[in-house]
Design a protein around this motif. Structure first.
Motif, PDB file in Angstrom:
ATOM      1  N   TRP A  27       0.847  -1.190   0.000  1.00  0.00           N
ATOM      2  CA  TRP A  27       0.000   0.000   0.000  1.00  0.00           C
ATOM      3  C   TRP A  27       0.888   1.247   0.000  1.00  0.00           C
ATOM      4  CZ3 TRP A  27      -5.219  -0.167  -0.391  1.00  0.00           C
ATOM      5  CH2 TRP A  27      -5.839  -1.399  -0.138  1.00  0.00           C
ATOM      6  N   ALA A  28       0.444   2.234  -0.751  1.00  0.00           N
ATOM      7  CA  ALA A  28       1.137   3.523  -0.804  1.00  0.00           C
ATOM      8  C   ALA A  28       0.159   4.626  -0.412  1.00  0.00           C
ATOM      9  CB  ALA A  28       1.689   3.773  -2.198  1.00  0.00           C
ATOM     10  N   HIS A  29       0.719   5.674   0.145  1.00  0.00           N
ATOM     11  CA  HIS A  29      -0.076   6.819   0.595  1.00  0.00           C
ATOM     12  C   HIS A  29       0.363   8.066  -0.158  1.00  0.00           C
ATOM     13  CE1 HIS A  29      -0.470  10.121   3.833  1.00  0.00           C
ATOM     14  NE2 HIS A  29      -1.657   9.974   3.254  1.00  0.00           N
ATOM     15  N   GLN A  30      -0.613   8.799  -0.647  1.00  0.00           N
ATOM     16  CA  GLN A  30      -0.315  10.081  -1.276  1.00  0.00           C
ATOM     17  C   GLN A  30      -1.108  11.160  -0.574  1.00  0.00           C
ATOM     18  OE1 GLN A  30      -0.792  10.311  -5.559  1.00  0.00           O
ATOM     19  NE2 GLN A  30       0.618  12.040  -5.634  1.00  0.00           N
ATOM     20  N   ALA A  31      -0.413  11.951   0.213  1.00  0.00           N
ATOM     21  CA  ALA A  31      -1.050  13.066   0.899  1.00  0.00           C
ATOM     22  C   ALA A  31      -1.275  14.204  -0.097  1.00  0.00           C
ATOM     23  CB  ALA A  31      -0.175  13.538   2.054  1.00  0.00           C
ATOM     24  N   ARG A  51       3.623  10.133  -3.884  1.00  0.00           N
ATOM     25  CA  ARG A  51       3.155   8.838  -3.409  1.00  0.00           C
ATOM     26  C   ARG A  51       4.290   8.129  -2.682  1.00  0.00           C
ATOM     27  NH1 ARG A  51       0.200   4.987  -7.707  1.00  0.00           N
ATOM     28  NH2 ARG A  51      -0.749   7.017  -8.123  1.00  0.00           N
ATOM     29  N   GLU A  52       3.974   7.535  -1.525  1.00  0.00           N
ATOM     30  CA  GLU A  52       4.988   6.866  -0.723  1.00  0.00           C
ATOM     31  C   GLU A  52       4.482   5.490  -0.306  1.00  0.00           C
ATOM     32  OE1 GLU A  52       5.229   8.380   3.245  1.00  0.00           O
ATOM     33  OE2 GLU A  52       7.142   7.422   3.696  1.00  0.00           O
ATOM     34  N   LEU A  53       5.317   4.467  -0.550  1.00  0.00           N
ATOM     35  CA  LEU A  53       4.971   3.136  -0.069  1.00  0.00           C
ATOM     36  C   LEU A  53       5.016   3.139   1.456  1.00  0.00           C
ATOM     37  CD1 LEU A  53       6.732   0.492  -2.340  1.00  0.00           C
ATOM     38  CD2 LEU A  53       4.308   0.607  -1.812  1.00  0.00           C
ATOM     39  N   VAL A  54       3.942   2.687   2.101  1.00  0.00           N
ATOM     40  CA  VAL A  54       3.926   2.670   3.563  1.00  0.00           C
ATOM     41  C   VAL A  54       3.965   1.260   4.138  1.00  0.00           C
ATOM     42  CG1 VAL A  54       2.798   4.908   3.803  1.00  0.00           C
ATOM     43  CG2 VAL A  54       1.391   2.848   3.618  1.00  0.00           C
ATOM     44  N   ALA A  55       3.582   0.267   3.344  1.00  0.00           N
ATOM     45  CA  ALA A  55       3.609  -1.107   3.839  1.00  0.00           C
ATOM     46  C   ALA A  55       3.705  -2.062   2.656  1.00  0.00           C
ATOM     47  CB  ALA A  55       2.361  -1.413   4.652  1.00  0.00           C
ATOM     48  N   ASN A 115       7.173  -5.041   5.685  1.00  0.00           N
ATOM     49  CA  ASN A 115       8.035  -3.880   5.872  1.00  0.00           C
ATOM     50  C   ASN A 115       7.135  -2.650   5.949  1.00  0.00           C
ATOM     51  OD1 ASN A 115      10.641  -2.753   6.142  1.00  0.00           O
ATOM     52  ND2 ASN A 115      10.503  -1.945   4.070  1.00  0.00           N
ATOM     53  N   TYR A 116       7.486  -1.711   6.819  1.00  0.00           N
ATOM     54  CA  TYR A 116       6.658  -0.536   7.042  1.00  0.00           C
ATOM     55  C   TYR A 116       7.497   0.733   6.998  1.00  0.00           C
ATOM     56  CZ  TYR A 116       3.269  -3.913   8.862  1.00  0.00           C
ATOM     57  OH  TYR A 116       2.402  -4.966   8.986  1.00  0.00           O
ATOM     58  N   ALA A 117       6.891   1.801   6.527  1.00  0.00           N
ATOM     59  CA  ALA A 117       7.503   3.116   6.650  1.00  0.00           C
ATOM     60  C   ALA A 117       7.492   3.517   8.122  1.00  0.00           C
ATOM     61  CB  ALA A 117       6.731   4.129   5.819  1.00  0.00           C
ATOM     62  N   ASP A 118       8.478   4.312   8.517  1.00  0.00           N
ATOM     63  CA  ASP A 118       8.569   4.738   9.916  1.00  0.00           C
ATOM     64  C   ASP A 118       7.297   5.450  10.375  1.00  0.00           C
ATOM     65  OD1 ASP A 118      12.135   5.545   9.826  1.00  0.00           O
ATOM     66  OD2 ASP A 118      11.077   3.647  10.164  1.00  0.00           O
ATOM     67  N   THR A 150      -1.024  -2.419  10.059  1.00  0.00           N
ATOM     68  CA  THR A 150      -0.652  -3.822   9.865  1.00  0.00           C
ATOM     69  C   THR A 150      -1.104  -4.277   8.492  1.00  0.00           C
ATOM     70  OG1 THR A 150      -0.894  -4.281  12.239  1.00  0.00           O
ATOM     71  CG2 THR A 150      -0.843  -6.164  10.747  1.00  0.00           C
ATOM     72  N   ILE A 151      -0.163  -4.802   7.718  1.00  0.00           N
ATOM     73  CA  ILE A 151      -0.497  -5.328   6.400  1.00  0.00           C
ATOM     74  C   ILE A 151      -0.598  -6.840   6.493  1.00  0.00           C
ATOM     75  CG2 ILE A 151       1.925  -5.483   5.645  1.00  0.00           C
ATOM     76  CD1 ILE A 151       0.943  -4.653   2.827  1.00  0.00           C
TER      77      ILE A 151
END
Length: 119
Positions: free
Chosen positions: A36-40, A45-49, A58-61, A68-69
């Motif tokens: 999953w990626a998040h785009q604020a 866009r940033e991969l978060v999990a 793996n998770y972004a800080d 939880t993925i």
């Protein structure tokens, strides 16, 4: 081709929870990594999990300890359980799938689902 259908976004108050789902479909492909990626708003866009086919995660800080993925390989579905949501988690969440066909690998992105966290 792999089609991705996302669901589960919405509006929630800070401190609340949401669960996102993404189902992948397509014939002849093997699904490898999912994520999953998040785009604020106004940001990249940033991969978060991410989760591998062997279920290593793996998770972004920014989301560690809160998100939880997980995946259901029988359903080719990936989930993102988001707890303790913060206003900065607001944005569009995109499902990501890496799939293999013969000896080739392809990356696919979902259409995105909006998450809004109010303060």
């Amino acid at each position: 081709q792999v089609q991705l259908v996302e669901s589960g976004g919405g509006l929630v108050q800070a401190g609340g929870s949401l669960r996102l789902s993404c189902a992948a479909s397509g014939s002849g492909f093997s699904i490898n990594a999912m994520g999953w990626a998040h785009q604020a708003p106004g940001k990249r866009r940033e991969l978060v999990a991410t989760i591998t086919s062997g279920e290593s995660t793996n998770y972004a800080d920014s989301v560690k300890g809160r998100f939880t993925i997980s995946r259901d390989n029988a359903k080719n579905t990936v989930y993102l359980q988001m707890n303790s949501l913060k206003p900065e988690d607001t944005g569009v969440y995109y499902c990501y799938v890496q799939a293999s066909w013969l000896k080739y690998e392809y990356d696919y992105w979902g259409q995105g689902t909006q998450v809004t966290v109010s303060s």
